[in-house]
Design a protein around this motif. Structure first.
Motif, PDB file in Angstrom:
ATOM      1  N   PHE A  59      -6.997   0.896 -15.149  1.00  0.00           N
ATOM      2  CA  PHE A  59      -6.655   1.371 -16.920  1.00  0.00           C
ATOM      3  C   PHE A  59      -6.349   0.076 -17.449  1.00  0.00           C
ATOM      4  O   PHE A  59      -6.053   0.275 -18.576  1.00  0.00           O
ATOM      5  CB  PHE A  59      -5.409   2.157 -16.346  1.00  0.00           C
ATOM      6  N   ARG A  61       3.253  14.088 -19.062  1.00  0.00           N
ATOM      7  CA  ARG A  61       3.829  12.851 -19.563  1.00  0.00           C
ATOM      8  C   ARG A  61       4.964  12.451 -19.425  1.00  0.00           C
ATOM      9  O   ARG A  61       5.372  11.228 -18.957  1.00  0.00           O
ATOM     10  CB  ARG A  61       2.930  12.868 -20.872  1.00  0.00           C
ATOM     11  N   GLU A  88       3.759  11.537 -14.863  1.00  0.00           N
ATOM     12  CA  GLU A  88       2.809  10.154 -14.906  1.00  0.00           C
ATOM     13  C   GLU A  88       3.573   9.052 -14.453  1.00  0.00           C
ATOM     14  O   GLU A  88       4.902   9.362 -14.993  1.00  0.00           O
ATOM     15  CB  GLU A  88       2.005  10.081 -16.190  1.00  0.00           C
ATOM     16  N   ARG A 144      -3.971  11.688 -11.584  1.00  0.00           N
ATOM     17  CA  ARG A 144      -2.876  12.003 -12.676  1.00  0.00           C
ATOM     18  C   ARG A 144      -1.980  12.937 -11.944  1.00  0.00           C
ATOM     19  O   ARG A 144      -2.477  14.075 -11.334  1.00  0.00           O
ATOM     20  CB  ARG A 144      -3.527  12.687 -13.999  1.00  0.00           C
ATOM     21  N   VAL A 169     -12.013   9.488 -19.186  1.00  0.00           N
ATOM     22  CA  VAL A 169     -10.990   8.498 -18.808  1.00  0.00           C
ATOM     23  C   VAL A 169     -11.861   7.499 -17.927  1.00  0.00           C
ATOM     24  O   VAL A 169     -12.584   7.822 -16.982  1.00  0.00           O
ATOM     25  CB  VAL A 169      -9.899   9.177 -17.736  1.00  0.00           C
ATOM     26  N   SER A 228      -1.320  -0.967 -22.716  1.00  0.00           N
ATOM     27  CA  SER A 228      -1.552   0.483 -23.214  1.00  0.00           C
ATOM     28  C   SER A 228      -1.401   0.383 -24.814  1.00  0.00           C
ATOM     29  O   SER A 228      -0.290  -0.121 -25.437  1.00  0.00           O
ATOM     30  CB  SER A 228      -0.818   1.357 -22.609  1.00  0.00           C
ATOM     31  N   ARG A 256      -7.884   5.662 -21.630  1.00  0.00           N
ATOM     32  CA  ARG A 256      -6.928   5.687 -20.396  1.00  0.00           C
ATOM     33  C   ARG A 256      -6.332   7.093 -20.353  1.00  0.00           C
ATOM     34  O   ARG A 256      -6.086   7.588 -19.173  1.00  0.00           O
ATOM     35  CB  ARG A 256      -5.781   4.578 -20.897  1.00  0.00           C
ATOM     36  N   ASP A 257      -6.079   7.905 -21.573  1.00  0.00           N
ATOM     37  CA  ASP A 257      -5.185   8.911 -21.497  1.00  0.00           C
ATOM     38  C   ASP A 257      -5.925   9.978 -22.560  1.00  0.00           C
ATOM     39  O   ASP A 257      -6.063   9.458 -23.568  1.00  0.00           O
ATOM     40  CB  ASP A 257      -3.923   8.765 -21.627  1.00  0.00           C
ATOM     41  N   THR A 272      -4.611   7.314 -25.451  1.00  0.00           N
ATOM     42  CA  THR A 272      -4.293   5.951 -25.526  1.00  0.00           C
ATOM     43  C   THR A 272      -5.366   5.114 -24.793  1.00  0.00           C
ATOM     44  O   THR A 272      -6.267   5.761 -24.150  1.00  0.00           O
ATOM     45  CB  THR A 272      -2.898   5.718 -24.344  1.00  0.00           C
ATOM     46  N   ASP A 308      -6.423  14.398 -23.724  1.00  0.00           N
ATOM     47  CA  ASP A 308      -5.961  15.435 -23.806  1.00  0.00           C
ATOM     48  C   ASP A 308      -6.888  16.404 -24.482  1.00  0.00           C
ATOM     49  O   ASP A 308      -7.293  16.417 -25.783  1.00  0.00           O
ATOM     50  CB  ASP A 308      -4.678  15.565 -24.402  1.00  0.00           C
TER      51      ASP A 308
END
Length: 628
Positions: A492, A476, A480, A396, A537, A496, A551-552, A560, A554
């Motif tokens: 991935f 982001r 990314e 990332r 992830v 999405s 996938r994502d 996501t 935080d």
């Protein structure tokens, strides 16, 4: 005076040679710590330098201080989130795994070296722990991007297993020196004092470090000096009062590194540079202490012990310790292989000599050869093995630099720099919020402002003032990439999805099999349910012929989810629970229906693209523009 100048000249020359030979390591992929050890051997009494260094007490003192500095920085750079993901498996490896490794290597040493049982177990204890510096350098400096749970397990294990190995070594040395007459209760009390005292002094020391740095007003340049002094103070006090100084300094670094400290980024840079220096000094010094002319007679038994350690003891201990923790076979295999031995084992091999044991030099030479073989065999193959086991995670892209700012009124801001990627959202048309507008832009070597640049381009270097809490959002926007490379796409997925859509809505859209009890769950809830709140992830769930991929994320929250519409062979090494299906026939129908809906989706996308193209041409005709 001339002698002092000569000593300084030789020391600085060795340091510079170690630094510049590290360039060779990066070019040929050699383990960096092996290069430092080689410099020490080359400069030693049997090498071209001819330096006769045999002061074992001084070597142990310097090595202990260097190791304390390295462990403090290891804790300082470890996030609490890593402990949430991997605390129990890592701590199991750091305790039960160390004891199991000692026992298995001890049995091998009993027969290969023809030693008594206590002395054979001492050999096993000396090489029973992985080296924190070796593991941290290979994973962080080597740029190997692993899944969080695997990386966290390795880093926490390497930072916490040294106290156990040190306790076992000292306990066995004392037993041998006392003729095996020490009471078992003495060892139990010693263990409780070492581990319990280390944790207690570490917690108190971390709190003291936070209080001093945040509440006492000093010159800016003194804060790194204070942090270093307090770290060594914690190490010394814990060791003096019967606790493990190495565990105490690691815990203190962990507590301080996860707190809000004044000038935290400056402290991290300082301790990172100091760790490099400590690592070089420790390995070069231990190389100087070795006598390679004594190695030939021990090569065969040392090679046998190294093979037992690498291929039997470490893998068996890891598989037994990780069996309850739902690691995949590929993940367990990789963790078993990344059991590098390093300076800690050589440092512990000095202890028998300090206690006056008759075979002290034998322990040192055996441990030195095992470390050399471990670095050669395991250190050189970690990256290829990670690729072969498919454990490498697409990196990332985050900020290229972060500088903490000390502003009046205690405002908490940072200056953050990004190099904009080709497919970053800001390049493909995403509108910037007010708080994310760059203060400075460097394009083609020229400094520009946001007012003089109409659109940001790939390759621009942008600087922004922002609060630390917003850096993840900036990642982001600037960091990314939206379009994934082929390897990234396999990892991935093709599409999405928002993690807050429900499983029922997804199943209806793509014709997927559905369990009624899961219908109202969001995708985020579904992942938490399947992975027991340890989602990271790359985790996957299979629904019919498609796969859902975390996938994502935080701060532990799933944002996501990737959707692999027609996955081939699932990437190895990933946790993939399969949502139950009622039979092979239904599975075949599910797969056919999923392919049907996927083709419908493709056709709809192509139709929309053609309509958009026709609208654009009509607009050109109306405006009298270029018809081509």
């Amino acid at each position: 005076m001339e002698l002092i100048n000569l000593i300084i000249l030789v020391a600085v020359a060795l340091l510079l040679v170690s630094i510049f030979t590290s360039l060779i390591s990066f070019r040929i992929g050699a383990p960096l710590l092996l290069i430092f050890l080689g410099v020490g051997l080359a400069a030693g009494e049997d090498g071209i330098g001819g330096i006769d260094f045999d002061n074992t007490p001084a070597a142990f003192l310097i090595g202990s201080v260097a190791l304390a500095i390295i462990l403090f920085e290891s804790g300082f750079d470890t996030r609490f989130s890593s402990y949430k993901a991997a605390a129990w498996p890592a701590l199991t490896l750091a305790t039960v795994g160390v004891v199991a490794t000692m026992g298995l290597v001890g049995v091998a040493a009993r027969f290969s070296l023809d030693l008594p049982w206590l002395e054979a177990m001492l050999v096993g204890a000396i090489v029973s722990s992985t080296d924190a510096a070796a593991v941290f350098f290979l994973l962080r400096v080597g740029g190997i991007t692993l899944r969080d749970r695997v990386r966290s397990t390795l880093e926490i294990e390497s930072g916490t297993n040294d106290p156990m190995s040190i306790f076992l070594t000292i306990a066995l040395v004392e037993l041998i020196a006392a003729g095996g007459t020490d009471s078992p209760w003495h060892l139990v009390l010693m263990f409780v004092g070492q581990i319990g005292g280390g944790v207690l002094f570490g917690l108190l020391g971390g709190w003291l470090l936070i209080m001093v740095i945040n509440r006492i007003r000093l010159e800016q340049g003194l804060y790194p000096v204070v942090s270093l002094s307090l770290a060594l103070f914690i190490f010394a006090v814990a060791g003096t009062l019967g606790g493990s100084g190495f565990l105490a300094v690691y815990v203190a670094g962990l507590i301080a590194g996860n707190a809000k400290l004044r000038g935290a980024q400056s402290l991290r840079r300082f301790h990172n540079g100091l760790t490099w220096l400590s690592q070089i000094v420790m390995f070069v010094m231990l190389g100087l202490l070795a006598t390679p002319s004594q190695f030939p007679g021990l090569l065969v038994p040392a090679a046998l012990l190294a093979l037992v350690l690498i291929l039997v003891a470490r893998p068996l201990a890891v598989w037994l310790c990780l069996a309850p923790f739902r690691f995949t076979a590929n993940e367990t295999t990789f963790i078993a292989w990344v059991g590098l031995r390093g300076a800690v084992s050589i440092l512990l091999a000095i202890v028998p000599t300090l206690f006056g044991l008759p075979d002290g030099q034998l322990y040192f030479n055996i441990a030195f050869l095992i470390v050399l073989m471990s670095l050669l065999v395991q250190g050189w193959t970690i990256r290829p093995l990670a690729h072969w086991l498919k454990l490498i995670v697409p990196p990332r892209i985050g900020p290229v630099d972060r500088v903490e700012l000390e502003l009046p009124g205690q405002a908490d801001y940072e200056l953050v720099a990004y190099t904009i990627r080709e497919h970053s959202p800001v390049v493909t048309g995403h509108r910037l919020p007010r708080w994310a507008r760059p203060s400075l832009i460097i394009r083609d070597g020229q400094v520009q402002t946001i007012h003089s640049v109409r659109h940001l381009q790939a390759g621009d270097l942008v600087y922004l003032f922002t609060a630390p809490s917003r850096v993840a959002l900036l990642d982001r926007l600037f960091g990314e990439t939206r379009e994934l490379a082929e390897d990234d796409r396999q990892f991935f997925g093709d599409l999405s999805l928002k993690a807050d859509i429900t499983v029922g809505a997804l199943a209806e859209l793509y014709g997927l099999p559905l369990s009624v009890r899961n219908a109202k769950l969001t995708l985020s809830d579904l992942f938490r349910q399947e992975f027991r709140d340890t989602v990271e992830v790359g985790d996957r769930l299979r629904m019919g012929s498609v796969e859902l991929i975390a996938r994502d994320m935080d701060e532990g929250k799933l944002l996501t989810v990737g959707l692999a519409l027609e996955p081939a062979t699932p990437p190895a090494g990933l946790r993939i629970p399969v949502i139950p299906r009622p039979g092979d026939l239904l599975h075949a129908l599910d797969a056919a229906r999923s392919r049907f809906y996927f083709r419908l989706w493709q056709r709809r996308e192509r139709r929309q693209a053609r309509r958009a193209e026709r609208r654009a041409r009509r607009e050109l005709k109306r405006s009298g523009g270029d018809r081509t």
